[in-house]
Scaffold this motif. Sequence first.
Motif, PDB file in Angstrom:
ATOM      1  N   PRO A  70       0.790  -1.238   0.000  1.00 31.87           N
ATOM      2  CA  PRO A  70       0.000   0.000   0.000  1.00 31.87           C
ATOM      3  C   PRO A  70       0.818   1.282   0.000  1.00 31.87           C
ATOM      4  O   PRO A  70       0.307   2.340  -0.355  1.00 31.87           O
ATOM      5  CB  PRO A  70      -0.831  -0.122   1.283  1.00 31.87           C
ATOM      6  N   ASN A  71       2.101   1.205   0.399  1.00 32.25           N
ATOM      7  CA  ASN A  71       2.940   2.400   0.454  1.00 32.25           C
ATOM      8  C   ASN A  71       3.940   2.460  -0.696  1.00 32.25           C
ATOM      9  O   ASN A  71       4.952   3.157  -0.620  1.00 32.25           O
ATOM     10  CB  ASN A  71       3.681   2.446   1.794  1.00 32.25           C
ATOM     11  N   LEU A  72       3.619   1.767  -1.766  1.00 35.01           N
ATOM     12  CA  LEU A  72       4.511   1.670  -2.922  1.00 35.01           C
ATOM     13  C   LEU A  72       4.793   3.039  -3.541  1.00 35.01           C
ATOM     14  O   LEU A  72       3.886   3.823  -3.791  1.00 35.01           O
ATOM     15  CB  LEU A  72       3.866   0.756  -3.973  1.00 35.01           C
ATOM     16  N   LYS A  73       6.087   3.297  -3.792  1.00 28.72           N
ATOM     17  CA  LYS A  73       6.500   4.529  -4.470  1.00 28.72           C
ATOM     18  C   LYS A  73       7.189   4.248  -5.799  1.00 28.72           C
ATOM     19  O   LYS A  73       7.145   5.089  -6.698  1.00 28.72           O
ATOM     20  CB  LYS A  73       7.447   5.341  -3.574  1.00 28.72           C
ATOM     21  N   LYS A  91      -4.534  -0.222 -10.522  1.00 29.22           N
ATOM     22  CA  LYS A  91      -4.594   1.059 -11.221  1.00 29.22           C
ATOM     23  C   LYS A  91      -4.790   2.206 -10.238  1.00 29.22           C
ATOM     24  O   LYS A  91      -4.132   3.248 -10.333  1.00 29.22           O
ATOM     25  CB  LYS A  91      -5.742   1.052 -12.244  1.00 29.22           C
ATOM     26  N   THR A  92      -5.691   2.010  -9.289  1.00 29.62           N
ATOM     27  CA  THR A  92      -5.953   3.035  -8.275  1.00 29.62           C
ATOM     28  C   THR A  92      -4.715   3.301  -7.438  1.00 29.62           C
ATOM     29  O   THR A  92      -4.362   4.447  -7.163  1.00 29.62           O
ATOM     30  CB  THR A  92      -7.111   2.603  -7.368  1.00 29.62           C
ATOM     31  N   LEU A  93      -4.029   2.226  -7.037  1.00 25.19           N
ATOM     32  CA  LEU A  93      -2.821   2.359  -6.219  1.00 25.19           C
ATOM     33  C   LEU A  93      -1.723   3.094  -6.978  1.00 25.19           C
ATOM     34  O   LEU A  93      -1.083   4.005  -6.434  1.00 25.19           O
ATOM     35  CB  LEU A  93      -2.326   0.975  -5.792  1.00 25.19           C
ATOM     36  N   VAL A  99       3.313   6.222  -8.654  1.00 23.11           N
ATOM     37  CA  VAL A  99       4.424   5.274  -8.644  1.00 23.11           C
ATOM     38  C   VAL A  99       5.379   5.514  -9.815  1.00 23.11           C
ATOM     39  O   VAL A  99       4.954   5.694 -10.958  1.00 23.11           O
ATOM     40  CB  VAL A  99       3.891   3.827  -8.670  1.00 23.11           C
ATOM     41  N   LEU A 100       6.660   5.516  -9.511  1.00 27.29           N
ATOM     42  CA  LEU A 100       7.707   5.651 -10.509  1.00 27.29           C
ATOM     43  C   LEU A 100       8.123   4.269 -10.994  1.00 27.29           C
ATOM     44  O   LEU A 100       8.311   3.351 -10.185  1.00 27.29           O
ATOM     45  CB  LEU A 100       8.923   6.358  -9.908  1.00 27.29           C
ATOM     46  N   VAL A 101       8.277   4.119 -12.299  1.00 26.94           N
ATOM     47  CA  VAL A 101       8.749   2.856 -12.867  1.00 26.94           C
ATOM     48  C   VAL A 101      10.218   3.010 -13.236  1.00 26.94           C
ATOM     49  O   VAL A 101      10.586   3.893 -14.009  1.00 26.94           O
ATOM     50  CB  VAL A 101       7.943   2.461 -14.123  1.00 26.94           C
ATOM     51  N   ARG A 102      11.056   2.153 -12.653  1.00 26.30           N
ATOM     52  CA  ARG A 102      12.463   2.077 -13.032  1.00 26.30           C
ATOM     53  C   ARG A 102      12.619   0.859 -13.926  1.00 26.30           C
ATOM     54  O   ARG A 102      12.421  -0.270 -13.476  1.00 26.30           O
ATOM     55  CB  ARG A 102      13.359   1.921 -11.793  1.00 26.30           C
ATOM     56  N   ASN A 116       0.107   3.125 -18.305  1.00 30.73           N
ATOM     57  CA  ASN A 116      -0.559   3.470 -17.051  1.00 30.73           C
ATOM     58  C   ASN A 116      -0.315   4.907 -16.612  1.00 30.73           C
ATOM     59  O   ASN A 116      -0.657   5.288 -15.490  1.00 30.73           O
ATOM     60  CB  ASN A 116      -0.093   2.500 -15.951  1.00 30.73           C
ATOM     61  N   GLY A 117       0.243   5.715 -17.515  1.00 30.26           N
ATOM     62  CA  GLY A 117       0.433   7.128 -17.238  1.00 30.26           C
ATOM     63  C   GLY A 117       1.386   7.406 -16.098  1.00 30.26           C
ATOM     64  O   GLY A 117       1.194   8.358 -15.332  1.00 30.26           O
ATOM     65  N   LEU A 118       2.450   6.597 -15.985  1.00 31.54           N
ATOM     66  CA  LEU A 118       3.399   6.730 -14.887  1.00 31.54           C
ATOM     67  C   LEU A 118       4.731   7.280 -15.376  1.00 31.54           C
ATOM     68  O   LEU A 118       5.104   7.115 -16.533  1.00 31.54           O
ATOM     69  CB  LEU A 118       3.625   5.366 -14.222  1.00 31.54           C
ATOM     70  N   ALA A 119       5.458   7.918 -14.477  1.00 36.62           N
ATOM     71  CA  ALA A 119       6.790   8.407 -14.800  1.00 36.62           C
ATOM     72  C   ALA A 119       7.734   7.226 -14.979  1.00 36.62           C
ATOM     73  O   ALA A 119       7.616   6.211 -14.290  1.00 36.62           O
ATOM     74  CB  ALA A 119       7.300   9.326 -13.696  1.00 36.62           C
TER      75      ALA A 119
END
Length: 222
Positions: A70-73, A91-93, A99-102, A116-119
Amino acid sequence: MNFSLFNKDIEYSYTWGYPLKVLGQGKVCEGDLDVRYDQGKGRGWTDEYEGVEFTKGITEVGPGFLEGFPNLKYIVIPYTLQSIAVTSKLKTLLKKRNVLVRGWYDSYGERFAKENGLAFRHADIFVGWTRDEEHDTGTLLEIRFDEEGKPYRWYNDVCSGWAASNSGGGTYERELDEDFFVGETLESFADWFSRFRTAILKNEDLKYYLKTANKRYETKQQ
């Protein structure tokens, strides 16, 4: 090291200041959260972690796994991972936590971030480890990427300390040109860092990066 109760091939490893590493082979699923870890907590142990790193043996992430953090960054996704099941809860999380994707260029991780519209920021690249017997020193080299995506060299020197239980050395950073990869192969890159030559010539991750980074660069130049 902690082992999944559900999948004997899945292991968990954590070092302070780093993400939780998921190691092993094949598919990870929700049942893998039931590890032999802090028994008595149930799955509450996942609340402690802000980063999850999948290693190269992991090829698929099933529904319910990432939702357990639940605290995923941020997530670290290797170029060998092929799919992550995206549920409405995940998706909500991802959106809520921004959330940043490395990940790696031209791989599933980069597509996952875009879809998913993520950095997205490139994953750190382990270059190699070398040993200086004369000075009783070992040095690790990584190529890392800052918040703006600019690459730099990260070193970790380790040497004997003042006692058997103590080690010296330290970490330090050095600049790296943003286009350092242009035209480079493993062989030519090894010429830059002769101390790490043997490790570089065997480095499949660095080989993948140089190939994909150059391909993208050439495409932009057209």
